[in-house]
Design an enzyme around this catalytic site. Sequence first.
Site, mmCIF file in Angstrom:
data_model
loop_
_atom_site.group_PDB
_atom_site.id
_atom_site.type_symbol
_atom_site.label_atom_id
_atom_site.label_comp_id
_atom_site.label_asym_id
_atom_site.label_seq_id
_atom_site.Cartn_x
_atom_site.Cartn_y
_atom_site.Cartn_z
ATOM 1 N N ASP A 176 -22.493 -1.670 32.736
ATOM 2 C CA ASP A 176 -22.207 -2.508 33.770
ATOM 3 C C ASP A 176 -20.990 -3.061 33.752
ATOM 4 O OD1 ASP A 176 -22.671 -4.860 32.398
ATOM 5 O OD2 ASP A 176 -24.171 -5.803 33.499
ATOM 6 N N CYS A 202 -24.188 -3.763 28.364
ATOM 7 C CA CYS A 202 -24.112 -4.821 29.478
ATOM 8 C C CYS A 202 -23.739 -6.248 28.555
ATOM 9 C CB CYS A 202 -25.471 -4.894 30.203
ATOM 10 S SG CYS A 202 -26.759 -5.719 29.313
ATOM 11 N N THR A 214 -25.083 -8.775 27.506
ATOM 12 C CA THR A 214 -26.030 -9.118 26.517
ATOM 13 C C THR A 214 -26.930 -7.784 25.773
ATOM 14 O OG1 THR A 214 -28.129 -9.387 27.909
ATOM 15 C CG2 THR A 214 -26.775 -11.380 27.554
ATOM 16 N N HIS A 246 -37.394 3.752 12.200
ATOM 17 C CA HIS A 246 -38.830 3.152 12.487
ATOM 18 C C HIS A 246 -39.303 3.362 13.764
ATOM 19 C CE1 HIS A 246 -39.208 -0.081 8.927
ATOM 20 N NE2 HIS A 246 -38.608 1.178 8.626
HETATM 21 C C1 RB5 Z 1 -24.089 -9.505 34.195
HETATM 22 O O1 RB5 Z 1 -23.646 -10.681 34.699
HETATM 23 C C2 RB5 Z 1 -24.823 -9.642 33.118
HETATM 24 O O2 RB5 Z 1 -26.094 -10.201 33.716
HETATM 25 C C3 RB5 Z 1 -25.399 -8.387 32.460
HETATM 26 O O3 RB5 Z 1 -24.186 -7.809 32.013
HETATM 27 C C4 RB5 Z 1 -26.358 -8.343 31.330
HETATM 28 O O4 RB5 Z 1 -25.913 -9.115 30.302
HETATM 29 C C5 RB5 Z 1 -27.846 -8.458 31.780
HETATM 30 O O5 RB5 Z 1 -28.900 -8.518 31.017
#
Ligand code: RB5
Length: 153
Positions: free
Chosen positions: A12, A69, A71, A102
């Site tokens: 993303d 993404c 996180t 694993h």
């Molecule tokens: C986008 O703002 C953020 O929510 C996405 O990149 C991700 O961290 C979601 O888990």
Amino acid sequence: MTRSLTIAVGADHGGAELKNRLAAALLEGGHQVLDFGTDGPASVDYPDFAGTVCHAVIRQEAELGILVCGTGIGMSIAANRFPEIRCGLAHDVTTARLTRAHNDANVLALGARIVGLEVALDILGAFLSTPYEGGRHDRRIEKLSSLTAKAET
Ligand code: RB5
């Protein structure tokens, strides 16, 4: 890194820059890359890109998938909705190595707000170079596959 693989990548807006860097590293390492975007900072929805990458893995158009993404959490939640996908969220070399050894992970999730470029590159290297151990883990992976069926009965 390892033998030449075809690897599907997606991100993303929070992970696009890191995904682009990882895709470049994969190409430099002699791998084939199926890059499903996104490529820039315009806001998009991570499930759309997780779905596209996972479909490529499930259809065996790619041997592995990489999802990035902010996180890594949203991507890993989305990817693990597919019974055929075992997505490991890795924050360091150890989690990357163990999710291959694993869990036989076929998709790697990374958080671009959590790990820097050098750590991400090390994670990628560990993920690609670690074989699945098999043995006692086979039974556990078979149980993963049966969870969806059990919930429906
Ligand atoms: C986008 O703002 C953020 O929510 C996405 O990149 C991700 O961290 C979601 O888990």
